[in-house]
Design an enzyme around this catalytic site. Structure first.
Site, PDB file in Angstrom:
ATOM      1  N   SER A  67       0.844  -1.179   0.000  1.00 16.69           N
ATOM      2  CA  SER A  67       0.000   0.000   0.000  1.00 16.69           C
ATOM      3  C   SER A  67       0.885   1.235   0.000  1.00 16.69           C
ATOM      4  O   SER A  67       2.099   1.148   0.160  1.00 16.69           O
ATOM      5  CB  SER A  67      -0.896   0.019   1.234  1.00 16.69           C
ATOM      6  OG  SER A  67      -0.102   0.222   2.386  1.00 16.69           O
ATOM      7  N   LYS A  68       0.251   2.371  -0.162  1.00 17.48           N
ATOM      8  CA  LYS A  68       1.023   3.604  -0.271  1.00 17.48           C
ATOM      9  C   LYS A  68       1.854   3.874   0.978  1.00 17.48           C
ATOM     10  O   LYS A  68       2.934   4.419   0.906  1.00 17.48           O
ATOM     11  CB  LYS A  68       0.093   4.788  -0.521  1.00 17.48           C
ATOM     12  CG  LYS A  68      -0.318   4.857  -1.971  1.00 17.48           C
ATOM     13  CD  LYS A  68      -1.280   5.998  -2.210  1.00 17.48           C
ATOM     14  CE  LYS A  68      -1.890   5.863  -3.603  1.00 17.48           C
ATOM     15  NZ  LYS A  68      -3.273   6.310  -3.637  1.00 17.48           N
ATOM     16  N   ARG A  69       1.315   3.511   2.104  1.00 23.76           N
ATOM     17  CA  ARG A  69       2.079   3.801   3.306  1.00 23.76           C
ATOM     18  C   ARG A  69       2.969   2.646   3.724  1.00 23.76           C
ATOM     19  O   ARG A  69       3.655   2.702   4.721  1.00 23.76           O
ATOM     20  CB  ARG A  69       1.173   4.165   4.482  1.00 23.76           C
ATOM     21  CG  ARG A  69      -0.264   3.860   4.339  1.00 23.76           C
ATOM     22  CD  ARG A  69      -1.027   4.430   5.519  1.00 23.76           C
ATOM     23  NE  ARG A  69      -0.286   5.501   6.194  1.00 23.76           N
ATOM     24  CZ  ARG A  69      -0.817   6.358   7.026  1.00 23.76           C
ATOM     25  NH1 ARG A  69      -2.081   6.285   7.292  1.00 23.76           N
ATOM     26  NH2 ARG A  69      -0.085   7.270   7.608  1.00 23.76           N
ATOM     27  N   HIS A  70       2.948   1.591   2.948  1.00 22.94           N
ATOM     28  CA  HIS A  70       3.729   0.443   3.362  1.00 22.94           C
ATOM     29  C   HIS A  70       4.549  -0.128   2.211  1.00 22.94           C
ATOM     30  O   HIS A  70       4.099  -0.988   1.482  1.00 22.94           O
ATOM     31  CB  HIS A  70       2.800  -0.640   3.926  1.00 22.94           C
ATOM     32  CG  HIS A  70       3.549  -1.752   4.605  1.00 22.94           C
ATOM     33  ND1 HIS A  70       3.726  -1.789   5.959  1.00 22.94           N
ATOM     34  CD2 HIS A  70       4.214  -2.813   4.104  1.00 22.94           C
ATOM     35  CE1 HIS A  70       4.447  -2.858   6.260  1.00 22.94           C
ATOM     36  NE2 HIS A  70       4.758  -3.497   5.148  1.00 22.94           N
TER      37      HIS A  70
END
Length: 369
Positions: free
Chosen positions: A137-140
């Site tokens: 994901s974008k934050r991961h």
RNA sequence: GGCGCAUUCGUCUAGCGGUUAGGACACCUCCCUCUCAAGGAGGAGAUCACCGGUUCGAAUCCGGUAUGCGCUACCA
């Protein structure tokens, strides 16, 4: 209703309460001011099957499929309806999408048939996962292709690496050019298991591609990174001719273009910042190091030609003369001149830096001792 | 809860009834060598998630279990 179902551990979903409304009931609901949605009446029995290039023959029991909404209460079509009609009108032959769509595909197949359309060929690709098996994901972990570009990864390396996520040619081929990839890629060899990103392998592959670049190409691609990451006190615009001499020295040492500024920094900065201890090689003392640097400095100042070959011809015998191992003498010089214990080859580095700079740096090292 | 999929060296993977289970990254050793890289040569590392079954023979086929993941919208 949904919350209630979850609470009762019932399967969530439409309960088909209005599937068989009579005309009267229908009229009554509307009279009550309800704005209806239009749902797709899925057959209650039987099964729906389709063939997927990656998944093979796929079969779903119709009674596990719910009556999905075709037209929303505002009259607009949902993705499910629009998608089918649009693809048909555009004469789409192959629908290639993420695995998460496999569950809705039987609905789509039924819709194609209900509308009298011929379903396209489906191919559902495996998902990409993070190194720790978590969802990307974008934050991961996951980053956009632009982000990789900023981090110094080459487009050709990314293409090669990405192609290998979920697909392989055989049991050994890893490095493939764009042309080879185009020629050999096939949906049939795409696997179902989720692929995950191996950053270390990407770094390795990027290094391979960087090393394959011709010198001028490597220089041009590195320039933006040098402009961006070299310390602000380094005057701009950067001296391209000087850089052209530096680049070959770090070419095979960079895993990403973003490594280049760090690898070449000492070629640009005036003040070197390092721990004095690093000047003293193993088996040496402050005195012996000082002496070695002093003698070297003196001879370097008198060396007729300050090129790599001359430097080597002078410094090797000097080590013998001083009764030092080459590693000891060169190590001291390396630290004095680059401020680092790991750097490009010493003689070439000195030649590029020039006599004046080298002497200044040795003087500064002598001051420290 | 339901439906679906997956599980092979530390990691990414090849494999689709009979292989010494292959490769790559990472790791270790040696060579090269002024350091670091790069390169070369080796090495270690997988009871193929588990339990049964089918078969002369299973990582490969069939059940079950476990674990993980996806879907389960009047979003696309």
């Amino acid at each position: 209703m949904r919350a209630e179902q979850v609470r009762r551990k019932q399967p969530p979903g439409y309960d088909r309460r209005c599937r068989e409304l009579s005309e009267e009931e229908h009229a009554q609901k509307e009279a009550e001011g309800l704005t209806p949605v239009v749902r797709f009446k899925i057959p209650l029995v039987g099964q729906t099957r389709f063939s997927d290039v990656v998944w093979g023959e796929v079969k779903f029991e119709n009674n596990t499929l719910d009556d999905l909404v075709l037209l929303k209460s505002d009259g607009y079509p949902t993705y499910n309806l629009a998608n089918i009609v649009d693809d048909h009108k555009m004469e789409i032959s192959h629908v290639i999408r993420g695995e998460e769509f496999i569950s809705t595909t039987p609905h789509h197949v039924l819709l194609y048939k209900a509308l009298g359309y011929e379903p396209p060929q489906f191919a559902h690709l495996p998902r990409l996962m993070g190194t720790d098996r978590s969802k990307l994901s974008k934050r991961h972990g996951a980053v956009s292709i632009e982000e990789f570009h900023k981090q110094g990864y080459l487009p050709e390396a990314m293409l090669n690496f990405l192609a290998l996520l979920g697909w392989s040619l055989d049991d050994k081929t890893e490095l493939m050019t764009r042309q080879e990839l185009i020629a050999s890629f096939s949906l049939e060899r795409v696997k179902k298991t989720p692929a995950s990103f191996n950053r270390e392998k990407l770094d390795w592959m990027n290094g391979v591609y960087i090393r394959s670049l011709d010198p001028e190409d490597f220089l041009q691609r590195s320039l933006p990174f040098l402009e961006r990451d070299l310390p602000p006190e380094v005057v701009r615009p950067l001296p391209v001719d000087y850089i052209r001499q530096i680049m070959p020295l770090v070419h095979e040492r960079a895993k990403t273009l973003a490594d280049v500024p760090e690898l070449t920094r000492f070629f640009f900065t005036v003040q070197l910042d390092y721990d004095t201890e690093l000047l003293i090689a193993k088996g040496m003392t402050v005195e012996s190091t000082h002496h070695a640097l002093e003698v070297a400095r003196q001879q370097l100042a008198e060396l007729p030609a300050f090129d790599a070959e001359s430097l080597e011809e002078m410094l090797r015998p000097l080590a013998v003369e001083l009764e030092l191992k080459t590693g000891q003498l060169f190590g001291a010089l390396r630290t004095a001149i680059t401020g680092q214990t790991a750097a490009p080859p010493l003689f070439q580095t000195m030649a590029v830096l020039g006599r004046e700079t080298c002497l200044e740096r040795i003087d500064r090292a002598l001051d420290r001792l």
